[in-house]
Structures are given as C-alpha cells and as structure tokens.
Design a protein around this motif. Sequence first.
Motif, short mmCIF file in Angstrom:
data_model
loop_
_atom_site.label_atom_id
_atom_site.label_comp_id
_atom_site.label_asym_id
_atom_site.label_seq_id
_atom_site.Cartn_x
_atom_site.Cartn_y
_atom_site.Cartn_z
N ASP A 39 38.14 59.64 -4.29
CA ASP A 39 38.19 60.34 -5.57
C ASP A 39 39.19 61.48 -5.45
N GLY A 40 40.08 61.61 -6.42
CA GLY A 40 41.05 62.69 -6.41
C GLY A 40 42.45 62.22 -6.06
N VAL A 41 43.33 63.20 -5.88
CA VAL A 41 44.74 62.93 -5.62
C VAL A 41 45.01 62.92 -4.12
N PHE A 42 45.65 61.85 -3.65
CA PHE A 42 46.05 61.70 -2.25
C PHE A 42 47.57 61.67 -2.23
N THR A 43 48.18 62.49 -1.38
CA THR A 43 49.62 62.68 -1.38
C THR A 43 50.23 62.39 -0.02
N SER A 44 51.43 61.82 -0.03
CA SER A 44 52.23 61.64 1.18
C SER A 44 53.68 61.87 0.81
N GLY A 47 54.81 59.54 -2.11
CA GLY A 47 54.26 59.56 -3.45
C GLY A 47 52.80 59.95 -3.50
N THR A 48 52.16 59.61 -4.62
CA THR A 48 50.75 59.98 -4.82
C THR A 48 49.93 58.77 -5.25
N MET A 49 48.66 58.85 -4.91
CA MET A 49 47.67 57.90 -5.40
C MET A 49 46.50 58.73 -5.91
N THR A 50 46.10 58.50 -7.16
CA THR A 50 44.97 59.20 -7.74
C THR A 50 43.84 58.20 -7.92
N PHE A 51 42.74 58.45 -7.22
CA PHE A 51 41.57 57.59 -7.30
C PHE A 51 40.60 58.20 -8.31
N HIS A 52 39.99 57.35 -9.12
CA HIS A 52 39.15 57.81 -10.21
C HIS A 52 37.66 57.80 -9.86
N GLY A 53 37.32 57.58 -8.59
CA GLY A 53 35.95 57.69 -8.11
C GLY A 53 35.06 56.50 -8.40
N GLU A 118 37.22 59.37 3.90
CA GLU A 118 37.17 59.78 2.50
C GLU A 118 38.27 60.77 2.13
N ASN A 119 38.96 61.37 3.11
CA ASN A 119 40.02 62.34 2.84
C ASN A 119 41.41 61.90 3.27
N PHE A 135 48.27 59.27 3.48
CA PHE A 135 47.99 59.86 2.17
C PHE A 135 46.77 60.74 2.37
N LYS A 136 46.94 62.04 2.13
CA LYS A 136 45.86 62.99 2.35
C LYS A 136 45.37 63.57 1.03
N LYS A 137 44.07 63.68 0.92
CA LYS A 137 43.47 64.22 -0.28
C LYS A 137 43.87 65.68 -0.42
#
Length: 144
Positions: A39-44, A47-53, A118-119, A135-137
């Motif tokens: 859940d949340g924004v993961f960045t590297s 780019g980014t990946m936003t998970f909606h939970g 999870e992070n 990709f880190k939260k």
Amino acid sequence: MKKTVVLIALAISLLLLLCACGGRDQPPDPGTPEPPAHDGVFTSEYGTMTFHGDGESITFDFTPELQEATGLPGGEQNGTYVFLFQHGQWRYDKAERFRISASDASYDFINDFTVTDENTIALQSPINGEETILFKKGGNADNE
C-alpha cells in the motif's frame, strides 16, 4: 557387504542433500500469517509504483528505459499486479515473479523474495540482469 553399506550411506547422504536444497523452492507454510498487501508509493531510480492496498491494483510510471525494456505502456498507467510462484498466484514473501499488466501488455519481473517485504520490492532489472532494482516505500529516486 562393505560395498553395499557404502552405497546405502552414499544414497542416504545424497537424499539428505537434495531435501535440504529443495526446501528453498517451496512456498511458505500455509499456516504462517499472510503478509499485508502493499500500500502506498514505492520509488526507485526507474520510476514509481503506487499500490492501492487491495492486493491487485497498481498505478505505475516507469522511466522510458524501463518502459522500453518491459514493453509496458509509457507514462502514468493504471493496471493490475500479481506475485507468482511456479504456475499460480502467491504471496510476495516467497514469490518467484512479479507481473504487472496494463492495457494489452504485461511483464513478469523476477522477484527477489529474500528482500521483498511490505516496504521493499526487489526486482531483477530487465535492462541489466545483474542489477537489482529496489522500489522502496516512501523512498526517493536516489535510493539504490
């Protein structure tokens, strides 16, 4: 007789070695607690990946380099994701692959489940197979 005992001992040793090595390719015990969905924004740096939970929907925005290497559409995209073990969906704490699908495209990243939690999501780079993309939260684009 002595030869038979040596062969039996060798066979038992080989069996024990195979059992010890084979355990790494097995999914976790189904009796262990299910890890929480990302859940949340993961960045590297890619780019980014936003998970909606919900364990399935994702919004991603990859750099042109990663987008080209995966064949996924460019720009900010809504899609779905799934973690896979062998031939089916599995929890991320032991999944071999991480599939993102958007529009008519999908790509299976190789997931480093020993790091993914999870992070953090650790994926083998499709650009340079010797590199791991983390990709880190809540991370920033400079994390490595």
